[in-house]
Scaffold this motif. Structure first.
Motif, PDB file in Angstrom:
ATOM      1  N   MET A   1       0.968  -1.063  -0.267  1.00  0.00           N
ATOM      2  CA  MET A   1       0.227  -0.306   0.159  1.00  0.00           C
ATOM      3  C   MET A   1       1.288   0.974  -0.300  1.00  0.00           C
ATOM      4  O   MET A   1       0.850   2.493   1.264  1.00  0.00           O
ATOM      5  CB  MET A   1      -0.651   0.168   1.557  1.00  0.00           C
ATOM      6  CG  MET A   1      -1.907  -0.483   1.061  1.00  0.00           C
ATOM      7  SD  MET A   1      -3.286   0.018   2.351  1.00  0.00           S
ATOM      8  CE  MET A   1      -3.380  -0.944   3.545  1.00  0.00           C
ATOM      9  N   SER A   2       1.644   1.096  -0.641  1.00  0.00           N
ATOM     10  CA  SER A   2       2.547   2.493  -0.818  1.00  0.00           C
ATOM     11  C   SER A   2       2.309   3.516  -2.135  1.00  0.00           C
ATOM     12  O   SER A   2       2.960   4.909  -1.809  1.00  0.00           O
ATOM     13  CB  SER A   2       4.012   1.915  -0.882  1.00  0.00           C
ATOM     14  OG  SER A   2       4.114   1.693  -2.482  1.00  0.00           O
ATOM     15  N   ASP A   3       1.152   2.727  -2.630  1.00  0.00           N
ATOM     16  CA  ASP A   3       0.907   4.191  -3.533  1.00  0.00           C
ATOM     17  C   ASP A   3      -0.118   4.894  -3.237  1.00  0.00           C
ATOM     18  O   ASP A   3      -1.221   4.736  -2.127  1.00  0.00           O
ATOM     19  CB  ASP A   3      -0.049   3.441  -4.866  1.00  0.00           C
ATOM     20  CG  ASP A   3       0.776   3.148  -6.126  1.00  0.00           C
ATOM     21  OD1 ASP A   3       2.517   3.052  -5.950  1.00  0.00           O
ATOM     22  OD2 ASP A   3       0.497   1.320  -6.663  1.00  0.00           O
ATOM     23  N   GLY A  19     -13.526  15.628   9.154  1.00  0.00           N
ATOM     24  CA  GLY A  19     -13.912  14.658   9.339  1.00  0.00           C
ATOM     25  C   GLY A  19     -14.712  13.203   8.382  1.00  0.00           C
ATOM     26  O   GLY A  19     -14.553  12.425   8.530  1.00  0.00           O
ATOM     27  N   THR A  20     -16.123  13.652   7.961  1.00  0.00           N
ATOM     28  CA  THR A  20     -16.741  12.892   7.291  1.00  0.00           C
ATOM     29  C   THR A  20     -15.307  11.739   6.075  1.00  0.00           C
ATOM     30  O   THR A  20     -15.588  11.319   5.545  1.00  0.00           O
ATOM     31  CB  THR A  20     -17.964  13.273   6.581  1.00  0.00           C
ATOM     32  OG1 THR A  20     -18.165  14.412   7.830  1.00  0.00           O
ATOM     33  CG2 THR A  20     -18.556  12.358   6.131  1.00  0.00           C
ATOM     34  N   VAL A  21     -14.382  12.707   5.452  1.00  0.00           N
ATOM     35  CA  VAL A  21     -14.262  12.236   4.175  1.00  0.00           C
ATOM     36  C   VAL A  21     -12.937  11.647   4.482  1.00  0.00           C
ATOM     37  O   VAL A  21     -12.736  10.466   4.507  1.00  0.00           O
ATOM     38  CB  VAL A  21     -13.549  13.714   3.077  1.00  0.00           C
ATOM     39  CG1 VAL A  21     -12.249  12.858   2.305  1.00  0.00           C
ATOM     40  CG2 VAL A  21     -14.419  13.790   2.101  1.00  0.00           C
ATOM     41  N   ARG A  22     -13.103  12.414   6.372  1.00  0.00           N
ATOM     42  CA  ARG A  22     -11.547  10.942   6.734  1.00  0.00           C
ATOM     43  C   ARG A  22     -12.552   9.822   7.204  1.00  0.00           C
ATOM     44  O   ARG A  22     -11.440   8.426   6.902  1.00  0.00           O
ATOM     45  CB  ARG A  22     -10.643  12.200   8.181  1.00  0.00           C
ATOM     46  CG  ARG A  22     -10.218  10.701   8.526  1.00  0.00           C
ATOM     47  CD  ARG A  22      -9.085  11.586  10.177  1.00  0.00           C
ATOM     48  NE  ARG A  22      -8.611  12.968   9.311  1.00  0.00           N
ATOM     49  CZ  ARG A  22      -7.508  13.364   8.838  1.00  0.00           C
ATOM     50  NH1 ARG A  22      -6.430  12.173   8.657  1.00  0.00           N
ATOM     51  NH2 ARG A  22      -7.585  14.590   8.732  1.00  0.00           N
ATOM     52  N   LYS A  23     -13.108   9.941   8.021  1.00  0.00           N
ATOM     53  CA  LYS A  23     -13.333   8.579   8.333  1.00  0.00           C
ATOM     54  C   LYS A  23     -14.314   7.372   6.929  1.00  0.00           C
ATOM     55  O   LYS A  23     -14.485   6.600   6.897  1.00  0.00           O
ATOM     56  CB  LYS A  23     -14.662   8.678   9.420  1.00  0.00           C
ATOM     57  CG  LYS A  23     -15.892   7.600   9.826  1.00  0.00           C
ATOM     58  CD  LYS A  23     -16.629   8.072  11.067  1.00  0.00           C
ATOM     59  CE  LYS A  23     -17.381   6.630  11.107  1.00  0.00           C
ATOM     60  NZ  LYS A  23     -17.418   5.558  10.563  1.00  0.00           N
ATOM     61  N   ALA A  24     -14.454   8.068   5.979  1.00  0.00           N
ATOM     62  CA  ALA A  24     -15.140   6.996   4.634  1.00  0.00           C
ATOM     63  C   ALA A  24     -14.166   6.817   3.958  1.00  0.00           C
ATOM     64  O   ALA A  24     -14.114   5.267   4.172  1.00  0.00           O
ATOM     65  CB  ALA A  24     -15.566   8.305   3.993  1.00  0.00           C
ATOM     66  N   LEU A  25     -12.643   7.695   4.337  1.00  0.00           N
ATOM     67  CA  LEU A  25     -11.896   6.605   3.826  1.00  0.00           C
ATOM     68  C   LEU A  25     -11.029   5.629   4.732  1.00  0.00           C
ATOM     69  O   LEU A  25     -10.795   4.221   4.513  1.00  0.00           O
ATOM     70  CB  LEU A  25     -10.797   7.114   3.252  1.00  0.00           C
ATOM     71  CG  LEU A  25     -10.850   8.289   1.907  1.00  0.00           C
ATOM     72  CD1 LEU A  25      -9.528   9.544   2.549  1.00  0.00           C
ATOM     73  CD2 LEU A  25     -10.595   7.674   1.309  1.00  0.00           C
ATOM     74  N   GLN A  26     -11.612   5.873   5.988  1.00  0.00           N
ATOM     75  CA  GLN A  26     -10.750   4.341   6.913  1.00  0.00           C
ATOM     76  C   GLN A  26     -11.289   3.446   6.915  1.00  0.00           C
ATOM     77  O   GLN A  26     -10.989   2.955   7.864  1.00  0.00           O
ATOM     78  CB  GLN A  26     -11.079   5.622   8.486  1.00  0.00           C
ATOM     79  CG  GLN A  26      -9.623   6.805   8.727  1.00  0.00           C
ATOM     80  CD  GLN A  26      -9.729   7.425   9.795  1.00  0.00           C
ATOM     81  OE1 GLN A  26     -11.022   7.672  10.261  1.00  0.00           O
ATOM     82  NE2 GLN A  26      -8.367   7.889  10.487  1.00  0.00           N
ATOM     83  N   ASP A  27     -12.579   3.748   6.634  1.00  0.00           N
ATOM     84  CA  ASP A  27     -13.696   2.959   6.692  1.00  0.00           C
ATOM     85  C   ASP A  27     -13.479   1.531   5.200  1.00  0.00           C
ATOM     86  O   ASP A  27     -13.568   0.714   5.536  1.00  0.00           O
ATOM     87  CB  ASP A  27     -15.080   3.406   6.733  1.00  0.00           C
ATOM     88  CG  ASP A  27     -15.575   3.951   8.461  1.00  0.00           C
ATOM     89  OD1 ASP A  27     -15.078   3.458   9.273  1.00  0.00           O
ATOM     90  OD2 ASP A  27     -16.749   3.940   7.734  1.00  0.00           O
ATOM     91  N   ALA A  28     -12.841   2.608   4.472  1.00  0.00           N
ATOM     92  CA  ALA A  28     -12.958   1.748   3.595  1.00  0.00           C
ATOM     93  C   ALA A  28     -11.600   1.226   3.469  1.00  0.00           C
ATOM     94  O   ALA A  28     -11.411   0.202   2.598  1.00  0.00           O
ATOM     95  CB  ALA A  28     -13.196   2.770   1.584  1.00  0.00           C
ATOM     96  N   LEU A  29     -10.331   1.868   3.713  1.00  0.00           N
ATOM     97  CA  LEU A  29      -9.073   1.777   3.413  1.00  0.00           C
ATOM     98  C   LEU A  29      -8.471   1.559   4.413  1.00  0.00           C
ATOM     99  O   LEU A  29      -7.742   2.378   5.381  1.00  0.00           O
ATOM    100  CB  LEU A  29      -8.526   2.868   2.382  1.00  0.00           C
ATOM    101  CG  LEU A  29      -8.973   2.613   1.302  1.00  0.00           C
ATOM    102  CD1 LEU A  29      -8.261   3.822   0.503  1.00  0.00           C
ATOM    103  CD2 LEU A  29      -8.702   1.743   0.341  1.00  0.00           C
ATOM    104  N   GLY A  31      -6.009   1.583   7.675  1.00  0.00           N
ATOM    105  CA  GLY A  31      -4.705   1.579   7.268  1.00  0.00           C
ATOM    106  C   GLY A  31      -4.213   2.115   6.551  1.00  0.00           C
ATOM    107  O   GLY A  31      -2.839   1.816   7.022  1.00  0.00           O
ATOM    108  N   ALA A  32      -4.912   3.489   5.996  1.00  0.00           N
ATOM    109  CA  ALA A  32      -4.623   3.241   4.906  1.00  0.00           C
ATOM    110  C   ALA A  32      -3.454   4.850   5.720  1.00  0.00           C
ATOM    111  O   ALA A  32      -4.045   5.501   6.814  1.00  0.00           O
ATOM    112  CB  ALA A  32      -5.313   3.097   4.084  1.00  0.00           C
TER     113      ALA A  32
END
Length: 66
Positions: A1-3, A19-29, A31-32
């Motif tokens: 996951m380095s890309d 916060g909404t965007v960050r949480k959406a990304l954390q849920d989908a990815l 460890g990103a």
């Protein structure tokens, strides 16, 4: 996951949006590495670009290539 993906999300206008965007990304990815900058409307994350873009769209925002 380095890309790293960098997107512009112009309809992200406040701290709640960040916060909404960050949480959406954390849920989908899980460890990103995620960085969201309201001032520049830039979102950076590691992991699958399509998954990240879809998560941002599902959260109600419009990601565009930076």
């Amino acid at each position: 996951m380095s890309d790293k993906t960098i997107l512009t999300v112009n309809d992200m206008t406040c701290g709640h949006c960040v916060g909404t965007v960050r949480k959406a990304l954390q849920d989908a990815l899980p460890g990103a590495d995620i960085s969201v900058d309201l001032t520049t409307h830039k979102v950076e994350f590691t992991g699958d670009r399509a998954t990240g873009e879809a998560a941002i769209r599902e959260a109600g925002y419009t990601p565009e290539a930076a």
